[in-house]
Write an enzyme that holds these catalytic residues in place. Sequence first.
Site, PDB file in Angstrom:
ATOM      1  N   GLU A 194      -1.841  -5.252  -4.010  1.00  0.00           N
ATOM      2  CA  GLU A 194      -0.841  -4.500  -3.247  1.00  0.00           C
ATOM      3  C   GLU A 194       0.220  -5.443  -2.672  1.00  0.00           C
ATOM      4  O   GLU A 194       1.405  -5.086  -2.609  1.00  0.00           O
ATOM      5  CB  GLU A 194      -1.524  -3.713  -2.134  1.00  0.00           C
ATOM      6  CG  GLU A 194      -2.366  -2.557  -2.655  1.00  0.00           C
ATOM      7  CD  GLU A 194      -3.087  -1.800  -1.571  1.00  0.00           C
ATOM      8  OE1 GLU A 194      -3.403  -0.617  -1.792  1.00  0.00           O
ATOM      9  OE2 GLU A 194      -3.355  -2.379  -0.487  1.00  0.00           O
ATOM     10  N   ASP A 226       0.831  -1.202   0.000  1.00  0.00           N
ATOM     11  CA  ASP A 226       0.000   0.000   0.000  1.00  0.00           C
ATOM     12  C   ASP A 226       0.871   1.259   0.000  1.00  0.00           C
ATOM     13  O   ASP A 226       0.616   2.208  -0.750  1.00  0.00           O
ATOM     14  CB  ASP A 226      -0.919  -0.021   1.227  1.00  0.00           C
ATOM     15  CG  ASP A 226      -1.763   1.227   1.354  1.00  0.00           C
ATOM     16  OD1 ASP A 226      -2.641   1.445   0.496  1.00  0.00           O
ATOM     17  OD2 ASP A 226      -1.535   2.003   2.296  1.00  0.00           O
TER      18      ASP A 226
END
Length: 237
Positions: free
Chosen positions: A126, A54
């Site tokens: 991610e 992220d």
Amino acid sequence: MTKERINELTEFQKIIDVEFKKLYILDMALTHSSYTNEHPSISYYNERLEFLGDSILSLIVSEYIYNRFENKKEGKLSRIRASVVCESSLADIARKIMINKYIQIGKGEEITGGRNKDSLLADAFEAVIAAIYLDAGYNTAKNFVLNYLEEKIDAVSNDEIFNDYKSKLQEHLQKNKEYLIKYNIINESGPQHDKVFEVEVQVNGKQIGKGKGKSKKEAEQRAAKQALINLGVDLVE
């Protein structure tokens, strides 16, 4: 790691055009906690990688749009980034690279449709970014991300996607009197991994605009924009 799993990960590497030196990192990225819970012999899953990915994704996109759009202010840059790295956008990419096929999930998660949940797929995407970063470094991760997001970034920067036309429509209609605004999906087309949604916006039960998009939110924004145009509202910022 079984021979069958190695073959699956080999197929996935070909899809994303990234070859891993440490295959177990990719396996971790494509393993959901629900699978680990049902297989005591496996001690890893992708949540820590998702946490790291992220931040790496945010850095890559922020760096790109900072250098790409020298004349845009911080607020505009933030809106572009938010649109590009939103859950639905990342889930769409995850489906394109077939994460939904190669991710390991538990039987319970499978039964409840977990293999196609936007949140699960976006997190896995991610995690894959983090796996690439750990295995091959920042530049390889950057090339991977921009290969899938560069076109989206440019489209968002020039298109209505990052303009909040829904809010503009609501503000315009509520200046004089109260209106009931409602958005309805009137059509879905395309395969599961590449759907196109068509949405209408109604005011007091009457259609005033329609729009299409790769996500419901995108289609709603385009419907709102068309409604504003139909109402004669000047959209020049």
